[in-house]
Structure formats: structure tokens, C-alpha cells
Design a protein around this motif. Structure first.
Motif, mmCIF file in Angstrom:
data_model
loop_
_atom_site.group_PDB
_atom_site.id
_atom_site.type_symbol
_atom_site.label_atom_id
_atom_site.label_comp_id
_atom_site.label_asym_id
_atom_site.label_seq_id
_atom_site.Cartn_x
_atom_site.Cartn_y
_atom_site.Cartn_z
ATOM 1 N N ALA A 87 0.911 -1.055 -0.055
ATOM 2 C CA ALA A 87 -0.118 -0.134 0.065
ATOM 3 C C ALA A 87 0.667 1.116 -0.259
ATOM 4 O O ALA A 87 0.476 2.146 -0.571
ATOM 5 C CB ALA A 87 -0.645 -0.170 1.469
ATOM 6 N N GLU A 88 1.846 1.470 0.879
ATOM 7 C CA GLU A 88 2.881 2.386 0.902
ATOM 8 C C GLU A 88 3.634 2.871 -0.974
ATOM 9 O O GLU A 88 3.717 4.273 -0.780
ATOM 10 C CB GLU A 88 3.658 2.211 2.035
ATOM 11 N N SER A 89 4.111 1.541 -1.497
ATOM 12 C CA SER A 89 4.516 1.919 -2.698
ATOM 13 C C SER A 89 3.535 2.547 -3.664
ATOM 14 O O SER A 89 3.702 3.630 -4.452
ATOM 15 C CB SER A 89 5.403 0.729 -3.481
ATOM 16 N N TYR A 90 2.475 1.981 -3.557
ATOM 17 C CA TYR A 90 1.398 2.802 -4.416
ATOM 18 C C TYR A 90 1.522 4.148 -3.455
ATOM 19 O O TYR A 90 0.985 4.996 -4.715
ATOM 20 C CB TYR A 90 -0.993 1.535 -4.405
ATOM 21 N N MET A 91 0.880 4.255 -2.512
ATOM 22 C CA MET A 91 0.557 5.714 -2.488
ATOM 23 C C MET A 91 1.805 6.775 -2.400
ATOM 24 O O MET A 91 1.791 7.679 -3.177
ATOM 25 C CB MET A 91 0.856 5.235 -0.768
ATOM 26 N N LEU A 92 2.982 6.182 -2.864
ATOM 27 C CA LEU A 92 4.534 6.579 -3.294
ATOM 28 C C LEU A 92 3.827 7.619 -4.287
ATOM 29 O O LEU A 92 4.448 8.198 -4.845
ATOM 30 C CB LEU A 92 4.977 6.419 -2.800
ATOM 31 N N GLN A 93 3.712 6.286 -5.496
ATOM 32 C CA GLN A 93 3.317 6.811 -6.572
ATOM 33 C C GLN A 93 1.996 7.972 -6.857
ATOM 34 O O GLN A 93 2.213 8.454 -8.012
ATOM 35 C CB GLN A 93 2.928 5.442 -7.627
ATOM 36 N N TRP A 94 0.756 7.364 -6.034
ATOM 37 C CA TRP A 94 0.250 8.519 -6.656
ATOM 38 C C TRP A 94 0.437 9.742 -5.698
ATOM 39 O O TRP A 94 -0.081 11.024 -6.725
ATOM 40 C CB TRP A 94 -1.222 7.775 -4.981
ATOM 41 N N GLN A 95 1.097 9.468 -4.548
ATOM 42 C CA GLN A 95 1.441 11.151 -3.737
ATOM 43 C C GLN A 95 1.723 11.763 -5.366
ATOM 44 O O GLN A 95 1.739 12.897 -5.356
ATOM 45 C CB GLN A 95 2.177 10.895 -2.778
ATOM 46 N N ARG A 96 2.823 11.582 -5.687
ATOM 47 C CA ARG A 96 3.972 12.224 -6.486
ATOM 48 C C ARG A 96 2.928 11.531 -8.183
ATOM 49 O O ARG A 96 3.255 12.849 -9.652
ATOM 50 C CB ARG A 96 5.188 11.572 -7.151
ATOM 51 N N GLY A 97 1.922 12.098 -9.065
ATOM 52 C CA GLY A 97 1.285 12.062 -9.335
ATOM 53 C C GLY A 97 1.300 10.476 -10.795
ATOM 54 O O GLY A 97 1.068 11.095 -12.211
ATOM 55 N N HIS A 98 1.731 9.680 -10.526
ATOM 56 C CA HIS A 98 2.619 8.637 -10.755
ATOM 57 C C HIS A 98 0.937 7.983 -11.590
ATOM 58 O O HIS A 98 1.439 7.276 -12.482
ATOM 59 C CB HIS A 98 3.221 7.500 -11.058
#
Length: 914
Positions: free
Chosen positions: A279-290
Motif C-alpha cells: 500500500a505504501e509503494s502505491y501511495m508514493l506513486q499516487w502522491q507523486r502523480g504517477h
């Protein structure tokens, strides 16, 4: 026409036989219909070959007698009694799909006799014996006893069979494991045998339906998830795509050991081409607009055990739009949107007050809402027009009352706001591209409403010109700035820290205890009848997703328009541009060059190298013009190297202790070095001499930073100190003046520090692996996380970055902190919430790094330079470099030139070769 959806819930389909259905045998109007006789655990089903004729379903509990010819007749291989057969006398039968039309089942009540003549008369005895067994099970009074007897029959059948190895794709395949399992599809499960080899995963249904073998090539597998099924940890779902909603197979095992063994084998097999996503790795992608809001919600649903194959745990999506009456949908107005910080049940204050009053008076266990926001009934409420057979299966052959159907978006939203028991959210289909679920294209007879109007297509809001336009606008709403700013609040409620406990109570988000993971331990319930009743109740009521976050979810990094890129000039006119064309020049070109450099970092090549120290190199600083390179070393010297003449021009020793780092003050007049002798040295480049000494610590100074006239020093004495520094020339003196502004105390030695771009937040990493985030203005610790086991080697905030949104470049503030440690891990922290949002493990410690927020260039313990895709969690390139650990790294502003210093006493100069 037959499907498993014709079975009851929790019913199994065992076998089928080609047969004739004889009506009015021996009479003048005797008729025969050829077809297939299906033996199921709770019913007999006959599917005629003639599509005009209805499918017959005879519940075993409604049978009066099941008879066959005498055994000696039936088993005589030399005679075939075509007049005999299986006689079934019953007092109720269901007629399904008459004239091949999907409609509510017709019920024929009263005593009727049905004769079925099998093509293979020799099987009569076995079939009748099976039917008698199943009939006895169906006549048991208690559901638990029925389930236990049927399970025993099923397990006996599975034990007598095994996977047919002739179904292997290749004779060279090596068998790894074989076990019993059930393939799960919505509302039904199909028992059979699972087999996994070194190349393929197979499932062979016991009944050969819908096909003899389901085969999945392991090389094609992209994602694999462990699942809860029926509240037990026995499910496994396999995807051969990265982003699809539906999986390729969902399996339910009879014990968690078989599930875990298969999971481990497949995960190990595919680890070379699949990074495990958290969940954290997807969160990082989401936060950064990827990834988009839609994609992020889809991934969170997957990780929280939500599956399209399990209607009691179907993916849940939020109501976004609150305006279903305007002729134009205005996505710039906050009132257009639903309040994402509240559950549906709390959106209407008057209703909430009534629910809270009832909640206060309720005995333990208390709950606020008597129904859930996601259940099989709600899913099929939305999908009945495309999945009518699922609705008929769930509701015993009937559609819901016409007035309770999904008739209108506005009506449904109003009922969710005002209804006493309606708190449902939406499903992913509302934000996808297939609008068929809104249209009665199958021409189903879904009934007539009270006003006399037939139930047809879903009535859309005035702002939608049609179903496709409705979905398009819904997608735009989901990806809008308002939702991006507030989606984390809804995630807190559904998947996060407001899902359970006191935070859930405060957020008015409390459902029945049985809906939560761990709310009941089925293994502790010994009474089979109680267990079946409880399981049925939970599966029909709906389940709360698995909790993914226990801290507040970080907000998305929302871009603010700064300047217009050349790349976007084709889509935005000069008049619309927020800056004049002349303002674009240097900053945008620099940003473009940085982006180009990071995208081509794998082309980094060694330009030259020099051995200029006698011990390991600990720090590197370069003058603005790039002409002079200053390095510090454990040999206690500061050296100045000329890139032009390729010679050492200065060599200074301040003490006999190692130097740990260095930096150059603005103006290129002074170099500052930190030392293991507890002191910080100021060296004048112009005068070539030591200018000042700051005796600031009681142990070795490990790292220094300089920002806007302030010096930040970290030490093994467990402190970080902030100094106001006034240069001597300002005071008319040769000496600098230092004023201690703050002292940030730690429990153990501090090894590294970094400041954010605004110079308001400082991060420190200790020798015991703790990362602390400090508010520099108040000297207060904001977050403290035990990120690493062992020393934190390096830490750095994400740089101020530009992101490409809708063909325009936007500037964003740094929000993430990356650290690396002795434990071989990279860790990413969200600075706002203090949540650990990503962890990537290397095969050896990474001693130092540079990063752009997405890509990392790191120096390893062995001397290699590694280029990492942080979001993908994998190494993209390995570059041979030093023969010992890389201890220091410098990168220029354009990111196309790198200098590294190593344990091997070498300074290496690297350049990008485009």
C-alpha cells in the motif's frame, strides 16, 4: 444455457449425464426431450437441448421419491432397458429460461413425476445412489448438518480423483505440488484439483465445467494476492495484468498451508520480473502523480482483500458528485462534491442525530449503522441490467421490487442521504468506460413501478447527455483537484485509521462487529449450525475492507501552476499562459535538462579518476564554476583539486583527526570542514589559511549543512545544533561570530542530517537507525520513526520538483524523505504525516545517494553505482566504480555531472554521455 448461477448459494455441481426427459410416459401424448441431467448437491437440473424448452430445477428437499429399475436390470451389460429410467416425484419444480429468456423463475407447485432415461443405462445405479445420499442430506433439519454431510460427500469424491497429468502443456514439465481447492467466481465456487509445475498453474474442475482445465502460464503472472474467503485466510487470486480490475483465477483452498505453499512457490518464481507492491509503494506513486486517483483506489481495494470474484468483498469506490439536478456540472465548485471526510451515514446531520441517539442507548456491542456500505445486494443493485442471473441467484429466482431497483441516479443519491438504512457507496464501474450497466440492453422485464412506468434504463442527471457522457464526467470528477485534495480523508475512513477503534467512533464510522476482519473466529465455533448461520449472515451483510493504514493518510501532492513548458505550447495559447514567454527561458531549460539527465542516468560513464588522499574520502564540495573540487578524508586533510590542471593545488591539515564532511559557502570564498576532533573548521580559499574554529560539540562532528546564514551541525554527542553565523568582515573583524540558536537532542549519536527546501524542517538519522523530523523554527520533533536496524548512512528530502499534469509543468514542494542504512534498505517517509510509505531492500548497504523523487543514484558498500526505480522498487542499472565503499557523492545542478569519493581513496569524475 446452464451456468453455476442456477445453483443455490453454497451448492456444488457434481456430475452430468446425457439423458431424455420423458413426459407422460405410456400415454398417447408422451413426449421426450433430449438434454443433460445435472446432479448437484441440493438439486437435480435438466437442461434440454431445445432452447425453447425451459431448464428444470428440482430441489432435492421437495422430492417425494427417487426410484430406478431393479439393480439386476440396470447393471446387466447385455440389455438396455430404454423404457426404464430414474423416476423423480416432487411437489415443486422451477422452470428457468423458458424460450431462452432471462426472467424470474416460474414455480410449478403440486405433485409431478419426471422420468429421466440415461444414455448409459449402466450408470443408473450409481446415479440413484448419489441422489439418495444427497436427498438424505437435504432432509436434515439443521443447515449445519446439511453442510457437513455435503462436504463429506464432496471430499470423498475429491479423494477418489486426482489431477490428470495428460493435461500438462509439455511432457517436460516438473510437478511441484498438487492439492484440492475450489475456483471462486461471484456467488459460486467450483471444486477440483490444483496443480502447479515449473511452468504452469492448472485447475481441473471435478465436474469438467466450464472447461476441462484452466491453465495459467507462470511467466505471464504479474500480481498475486492472498485473500480472506468466508472470513478464513484460504484464498489466492492471480492476475496476469498490472491494472485490470478482474483477475485470471481466484482459488479457495481447504487449509491455509496449501494456500501459503502455492503462494510462496509462485511469488518466488516470478520475483525476477515482478516487484511486490505494498500500500505504501502505491501511495508514493499516487502522491507523486504517477498513478491516477482511480488506479490508486483500485490498488488499495486489491490489497484490502476486495475482489470482483467475491461479491461480499467487492471493490468499493466513493460517491464523489453531490449534484444530480443541475444542467451543467461545475467541477470548480466545492458544493458540487460530496464531503469525503465523512461516511455516507454521516452526510445528513438529522439522520445522524437519530442514529447516534439509538447508538447511545444500545447495549454492547454497539454499532451506528444497521447495514453496510458494500454488500452483494448493493453490488447487484447497480449491476442488475448486465448481471441479471446473479441477481436471480442471490434472490432465489426473483428480481427485486421495481420501486427498489436502480432506477435513477438522483433518487439513489437522495436515498443514501435520507434513507434510514441505506448507506451504500459506489462500485468501480461508475468510473470506468463501459456504460452498459446503466442501459437495459438485454430488454429484461424488471417490473413496473407504482406509477405504471416500466423499469428500463437508469435515469441520468440533467448534466449528462447520455450514459457514456455520465461516465466521462464521473471520471473527470474523480480526478479533479478537489477530490485529489480530499481523497485521503475517505481513505482514512474506509481503509485507514478511522476504520476501527476510538477514531471510528469519533468519525461516526462504526458498523456491526461481525463485518470487521477478526470480528469473529469461526474456528472457535464448534456448533456447525451456528457457524453456517453466522457465515451466511456475514457474507450477505457485507464486510469491511482489511485495514491498510493505522496513521493518517498523507494528502496528495497538489501541483500549483508555475510556468508553461515548451512542450505544452501547442495546447495552451500565449494569452492563457500565466507567465510571459520571456519568463520561461532559463529556469525551464534547467528543469528540462535535469529531467533529461535523470531519464538518461544509465548512460553515466567514468570520465577520469585520481588518488589524492591517503585514506577514505568523506566529503566533496565544488565551486560554482566547477573549476575547483574540495575533498575531505579520514587522513585528516582538506584538499583542493583543479579540474583544469588536474593537480592538487592546496592540502590543509587542521588536526590529526579524520575530517567527516565539507561544504563551500556562497561566494566561493570559504570552505567549512567538520572533524572527528569535535570541531568545525573555516578555511579561506582566497587567503589560503584557516580562518576560524567552532568548538561546538563534545564528540565527533559527523555532518554539516549551510542554509541562508545558518550552520547546522550533527554530532556523535547525540545533538544537532543550529548556529547563526555572521561573517567576520561584516563585523569589521577577521573572526566569524557564532550564536547557538537551537540544540536538538537525541538519545544516541547522530550520523547524518538534511534540510528541506524551505529550511523549516530538518531530518536526522542516528547510529541506531532512528529517523527524526524536526520543526527548526520551534526546535520541536514532529516525527520519530525507527526506520532502520543499524546506522542511518544518508538521508535527503525530495527536491523541489516539477511534474507534468495535463500538458503543463507544475512546481511542487518536497514532501518525502529518503534514507538508507546499514540494514540495506531504502525507506521513504511522508514528511507531513510521518508515515513510512515505501521500503526497498538492496543486496548490500547503500552508503550515499542522490535522488529526484523517483530515481535514485546510490553508492554501494562494494563500490558500484546503482540506479534505482524507486516506484518500481528495482535496480535499473549497475555501474562499476570504486573497489571499496562509496562514502561521498556530489552532483551538479543540471544533474549531468557526478563526483564520487570512496574507501579506496579514489575521487571519480562521472559524466552523462547522451
Amino acid at each position: 444455457r446452464f451456468s453455476l448461477l442456477l445453483l443455490n448459494l453454497e451448492e456444488y455441481y457434481f456430475e452430468q449425464h446425457t439423458a431424455n426427459h420423458v413426459i407422460n410416459k405410456g400415454c398417447r401424448d408422451e413426449r421426450k426431450f433430449r438434454g443433460s441431467l445435472k446432479i448437484c448437491s441440493k438439486s437435480i437440473i435438466f437442461e434440454p437441448d431445445d432452447n425453447i424448452q425451459p431448464i428444470l430445477k428440482i430441489p432435492l428437499r421437495d422430492c417425494i421419491s427417487i426410484k430406478a429399475p431393479e439393480d439386476n436390470e440396470a447393471n446387466n451389460p447385455f440389455t438396455r432397458d430404454t423404457s426404464g429410467g430414474i423416476s423423480v416425484v416432487c411437489n415443486q419444480v422451477f422452470l428457468i429460461k423458458e424460450r431462452n429468456i432471462i426472467a424470474p423463475y416460474k414455480t410449478v407447485r403440486g405433485r409431478t413425476e419426471h422420468l429421466f432415461q440415461l444414455d448409459v443405462a449402466g450408470k443408473l445405479g450409481d446415479v440413484v445412489q448419489t441422489l439418495h445420499q444427497l436427498y438424505r442430506a437435504s432432509c436434515l433439519d439443521k443447515m449445519g448438518d446439511q453442510a457437513a454431510m455435503i462436504t463429506a460427500i464432496l471430499q470423498s469424491r475429491l479423494a477418489r480423483t486426482s489431477f490428470d497429468k495428460n493435461r500438462f502443456q509439455s511432457i517436460s514439465e516438473t510437478l511441484h505440488m498438487e492439492c484440492k481447492a475450489e475456483m471462486v467466481t461471484p456467488l459460486v465456487t467450483n471444486p477440483g484439483h490444483v496443480c502447479v509445475t515449473d511452468a504452469n498453474l492448472y485447475f481441473q474442475p471435478l465436474n469438467g465445467y466450464p472447461k476441462p482445465v484452466v491453465q495459467i502460464t507462470l511467466q505471464n503472472v504479474r500480481r498475486i494476492y492472498k485473500r480472506r474467503h468466508g472470513l478464513m485466510p484460504v484464498g489466492l487470486e492471480v492476475f496476469c495484468t498490472e491494472n485490470d480490475l478482474c483477475s485470471d483465477i481466484y482459488l479457495k483452498f481447504y487449509n491455509y498451508q496449501d494456500r501459503d505453499e502455492l503462494y510462496f512457490f509462485i511469488a518466488t518464481y516470478i520475483e525476477n520480473h515482478m516487484a511486490e507492491h505494498t500500500a505504501e509503494s502505491y501511495m508514493l506513486q499516487w502522491q507523486r502523480g504517477h498513478i491516477s486517483n482511480y488506479q490508486y483506489l483500485l490498488h488499495l481495494n486489491n490489497l484490502a482483500d476486495r475482489s470482483c470474484n467475491d461479491l461480499s468483498q467487492y471493490p468499493v469506490f466513493p460517491w464523489i458528485i453531490a449534484d444530480y439536478s443541475s444542467s451543467v456540472l461545475d467541477l470548480t465548485k466545492p458544493e458540487t462534491f460530496r464531503d469525503l471526510s465523512k461516511p455516507v451515514g454521516a452526510l445528513n446531520k438529522e439522520r445522524l442525530d437519530r442514529l447516534l441517539a439509538r447508538y447511545q442507548e444500545m447495549p454492547e456491542p454497539k454499532f451506528m449503522y444497521g447495514s453496510h456500505y458494500s454488500s452483494p445486494g448493493y453490488v447487484l443493485f447497480y449491476l442488475v441490467r448486465v448481471a441479471p442471473e446473479y441477481m436471480l441467484c442471490l434472490q432465489n429466482g426473483k428480481f427485486d421490487h421495481a420501486d427498489r431497483m436502480f432506477n435513477s441516479l438522483a433518487e439513489t443519491w437522495k436515498n443514501c442521504l435520507d434513507g434510514a438504512t441505506d448507506f451504500k457507496e459506489l462500485i468501480p464501474e461508475f468510473y470506468e468506460n463501459d456504460s452498459s450497466f446503466l442501459v437495459n440492453s438485454l430488454k429484461l422485464d424488471l417490473g413496473k413501478r407504482q406509477g405504471g412506468k416500466m423499469v428500463e434504463d437508469v435515469e441520468l442527471p440533467p448534466w449528462a447527455s447520455g450514459p457514456d457522457d455520465f461516465l466521462q464526467k464521473s471520471q473527470e470528477a474523480l480526478e479533479s483537484q478537489y477530490v485529489s485534495e480530499h481523497l485521503h480523508e475517505w481513505i482514512d475512513i474506509i481503509f485507514g485509521y478511522k476504520q476501527k477503534g476510538s477514531e471510528a467512533v469519533a468519525a461516526h464510522n462504526v458498523f456491526h462487529p461481525l463485518t470487521y476482519e477478526g470480528g469473529v473466529d469461526l474456528n472457535s465455533i464448534m456448533d456447525p449450525n451456528e457457524k453456517v448461520a453466522l457465515l451466511t449472515q456475514i457474507l450477505e451483510f457485507g464486510q469491511t475492507p482489511k485495514q491498510l493504514f493505522t496513521r493518517p493518510h498523507p494528502q496528495r501532492i497538489i501541483p500549483k501552476l508555475k510556468s508553461l513548458s515548451r512542450a505544452s505550447s501547442h495546447s495552451v495559447s500565449i494569452a492563457e499562459s500565466p507567465v510571459s514567454p520571456n519568463e520561461e527561458s532559463f529556469e525551464d531549460l534547467t528543469e528540462e535538462s535535469r529531467t533529461l539527465a535523470w531519464n538518461n542516468l544509465a548512460k553515466l560513464q567514468l570520465d577520469e579518476q585520481y588518488k589524492i588522499h591517503k585514506e577514505a574520502i568523506t566529503g566533496i564540495a565544488v565551486t560554482c564554476n566547477g573549476a575547483s573540487v574540495f575533498t575531505t578524508s579520514q587522513d585528516s586533510t582538506l584538499k583542493m583539486f583543479s579540474k583544469e590542471s588536474k593537480t592538487i593545488q592546496r592540502s590543509v591539515s587542521f588536526s590529526n583527526m579524520a575530517l567527516s564532511s565539507c561544504l563551500i559557502l556562497p561566494g566561493d570564498t570559504t570552505v567549512i570542514s567538520s572533524s572527528w576532533d569535535n570541531q568545525i573548521y573555516f578555511y579561506s580559499i582566497a587567503f589560503g589559511r584557516q580562518q576560524d574554529i567552532l568548538m561546538g560539540h563534545d564528540d565527533a562532528v559527523s555532518k554539516i549543512c549551510w542554509r541562508e546564514g545558518r550552520l547546522y551541525s550533527a554530532s556523535w554527542d547525540s545533538t544537532v545544533k543550529v548556529w547563526q553565523c555572521v561573517p567576520g568582515e561584516t563585523l569589521g573583524s577577521k573572526k566569524h561570530h557564532f550564536e547557538l540558536l537551537a540544540e536538538l537532542e537525541h538519545d544516541v549519536s547522530v550520523n547524518t542530517i538534511d534540510l528541506n527546501a524551505a529550511n523549516t524542517i530538518l531530518a536526522s538519522g542516528t547510529k541506531e537507525g532512528t529517523i527524526s523530523v524536526w520543526d527548526v523554527t520551534t526546535a520541536r520533533v514532529l516525527h520519530q520513526l525507527p526506520c532502520h536496524s543499524g546506522t542511518v548512512f544518508d538521508a535527503a528530502f525530495s527536491p523541489g520538483l516539477k511534474m507534468l499534469f495535463c500538458c503543463c509543468f507544475f512546481c511542487t514542494d518536497s514532501r518525502h524523505l529518503l534514507s538508507t542504512g546499514e540494514d540495506c534498505c531504502f525507506k521513504v517517509i511522508d514528511v507531513q504525516t510521518g508515515m513510512l510509505i515505501s521500503s526497498v531492500t538492496a543486496d548490500e548497504p547503500q552508503r550515499c545517494f542522490k535522488w529526484d523523487g523517483n530515481t535514485i543514484l546510490s553508492g554501494s558498500q562494494s563500490g558500484e553505482l546503482l540506479i534505482w526505480d524507486l516506484l518500481g522498487g528495482k535496480v535499473m542499472e549497475r555501474i562499476k566504480g570504486h573497489t571499496g565503499a562509496v562514502l561521498s557523492m556530489w552532483m551538479n545542478e543540471q544533474c549531468n555531472s557526478v563526483i564520487t569519493g570512496g574507501e579506496d581513496k579514489q575521487v571519480m569524475f562521472w559524466k552523462l554521455q547522451y
